[in-house]
Design an enzyme around this catalytic site. Structure first.
Site, short mmCIF file in Angstrom:
data_model
loop_
_atom_site.label_atom_id
_atom_site.label_comp_id
_atom_site.label_asym_id
_atom_site.label_seq_id
_atom_site.Cartn_x
_atom_site.Cartn_y
_atom_site.Cartn_z
CG HIS A 1 -11.36 -1.96 -11.94
ND1 HIS A 1 -12.28 -2.65 -11.19
CD2 HIS A 1 -10.68 -1.17 -11.07
CE1 HIS A 1 -12.17 -2.29 -9.92
NE2 HIS A 1 -11.20 -1.39 -9.82
CB ALA B 1 4.76 -2.47 1.40
CD GLU C 1 -8.59 2.65 -10.54
OE1 GLU C 1 -8.07 1.56 -10.28
OE2 GLU C 1 -9.71 2.99 -10.11
N1 UDP Z 1 -0.62 1.87 -0.33
C1 UDP Z 1 0.26 1.74 0.74
N2 UDP Z 1 -0.09 2.23 1.95
C2 UDP Z 1 -1.30 2.85 2.19
C3 UDP Z 1 -2.18 2.97 1.12
C4 UDP Z 1 -1.83 2.46 -0.13
O1 UDP Z 1 1.35 1.18 0.57
O2 UDP Z 1 -1.55 3.27 3.33
C5 UDP Z 1 -0.23 1.34 -1.65
C6 UDP Z 1 -0.30 -0.18 -1.69
O3 UDP Z 1 0.65 -0.68 -2.59
C7 UDP Z 1 -1.69 -0.41 -2.22
C8 UDP Z 1 -1.81 0.71 -3.24
O4 UDP Z 1 -1.12 1.81 -2.64
O5 UDP Z 1 -1.82 -1.70 -2.77
C9 UDP Z 1 -3.24 1.14 -3.60
O6 UDP Z 1 -4.04 1.32 -2.45
P1 UDP Z 1 -5.22 0.30 -2.09
O7 UDP Z 1 -4.78 -1.09 -2.36
O8 UDP Z 1 -5.67 0.61 -0.70
O9 UDP Z 1 -6.34 0.72 -3.11
P2 UDP Z 1 -7.53 -0.23 -3.60
O10 UDP Z 1 -6.91 -1.40 -4.33
O11 UDP Z 1 -8.27 -0.66 -2.38
O12 UDP Z 1 -8.33 0.66 -4.51
#
Ligand code: UDP
Ligand code: MN
Length: 359
Positions: free
Chosen positions: A232, A120, A302
């Site tokens: 996914h 977080a 990923e």
């Molecule tokens: N994350 C974070 N701060 C940020 C960006 C990402 O803590 O500014 C962490 C967070 O746990 C998040 C994960 O990285 O859930 C993956 O990023 P995000 O959820 O934005 O990716 P998405 O699920 O949209 O592909």
């Protein structure tokens, strides 16, 4: 004369000691014999050969409690609308493929700890409260659970009441100006967490989860296995040519056309500690080697995770029930949504969202 008496006395002492020794060994052996006999009897009752006392790995030895009553499993009827096993014979977990009472009865007595890592960083701290509160309701309820939160804002970490046997550890990490970097650094931090905090626990498990998500249904022992990947929700109906794998051969995350089984989530994966450690270490070093050559894979870690799972097949695959997305309507084959990503405004919460939207 005196010398003779001394020799005699010494012989008596030595002989008595020898006799006592023999007696002691005899008693000890017969006691162990009784214990072995008892053990063999127990083994025989449970279907093990009399001389089969070699300890077995906890992971693969599933002991159900005697007298547990549950619905008779069918070998003919079951889910037919979805695939429940991969071509390498790993189960694919869907609602209706497992009995949760049975699984809990098998896994609870093993006294395992299930850890979870969650990041977080920056504004993403706003998702933490809901994540933690819903985890209390649905994630391994009744098990020993240890959640590790990595954040640059430890003072803003919410106070969440956790049930007995469950604990939270907050670890400080530096903030970052690029979300890609935050996302990518997760592998490094997971690797070091396992090395420093969770060593020598060969029976324990860890799940690595996105924070921008909430639990809505049970996520429990049915998800435990060596190496666990989640399908996914965005691509599970697509052909592999549509999967957003890294397609540039220069990257270590590259998957060629015609390769790849499924498209797995970077937002949820896990397994036994040593398996997840190997995954995190491999993805991290490939990511860093790419960075040295000025290349960043299409979907950061990923992409590396998908490359890893192509070579190192997951021993259990979790259906998209285990990571849905709130903006997607629930499809008929998805009978329950267990964990789902919330709708978020990327421009507002990611540090460099505008710049990256133009990429
Ligand atoms: N994350 C974070 N701060 C940020 C960006 C990402 O803590 O500014 C962490 C967070 O746990 C998040 C994960 O990285 O859930 C993956 O990023 P995000 O959820 O934005 O990716 P998405 O699920 O949209 O592909
Ligand atoms: Mn996410």
């Amino acid at each position: 004369m005196k010398h003779l008496i001394n020799t005699k006395a010494l012989t008596v002492v030595v002989l008595s000691a020898l006799m006592l020794g023999v007696l002691f060994c005899y008693i000890l052996l017969s006691y162990r014999g009784v214990e072995l006999f008892k053990q063999n009897n127990i083994n025989q009752q449970n279907g093990l050969a009399a001389d089969d006392v070699i300890p077995v790995s906890h992971e693969f030895h599933l002991v159900a409690p005697d007298h547990l009553r549950y619905e008779q499993p069918s070998i003919l009827r079951g889910r037919t609308d979805v695939v429940t096993v991969t071509p390498w014979l790993a189960p694919v977990v869907w609602e209706g493929t497992f009995n949760q009472v049975l699984l809990d009865s098998i896994y609870k007595p093993k006294n395992i700890t299930v850890s979870a890592t969650v990041f977080a960083v920056g504004k993403y701290i706003m998702f933490l409260k809901d994540f933690l509160e819903t985890a209390e309701q649905h994630f391994f309820v009744g098990f020993k659970v240890h959640i590790y939160v990595f954040t640059d804002r430890p003072n803003e970490a919410p106070q969440v009441r956790m049930a007995a046997g469950r604990q939270l550890t907050v670890r400080s990490v530096p903030s970052s100006k690029r979300w890609q970097e935050i996302s990518a650094r997760r592998m490094e931090l997971i690797q070091t967490l396992i090395e420093e905090q969770l060593p020598n626990r060969s029976d324990d498990y860890v799940f690595c989860l996105d924070v921008d998500s909430k639990f809505h249904g049970r996520w429990g022992a049915e998800s435990l296995d060596g190496l666990v990947a989640v399908i996914h929700p965005g691509y599970y109906k697509d052909g592999r040519s549509r999967f957003p794998y890294e397609r540039r051969p220069a990257s270590r995350a590259y998957l060629a056309p015609g390769e790849g089984d499924f498209y797995y989530c970077g937002g949820a994966f896990g397994g036994l500690l040593q398996e997840v450690h190997h995954l995190a270490k491999t993805c991290r070093s490939n990511f860093e080697a790419d960075a040295q050559e000025g290349i960043e894979a299409a979907w950061q870690e990923e992409s590396h995770l998908n490359r890893y799972m192509w070579i190192n097949k997951p021993t259990k695959v979790l259906s998209p029930e285990y990571l849905w997305q709130d903006f997607k309507p629930q499809n008929p084959e998805v009978h329950i949504i267990r964990f789902s990503g919330v709708v978020k405004n990327y421009a507002e919460i990611r540090p460099n969202a505008r710049e990256s939207a133009a990429d």
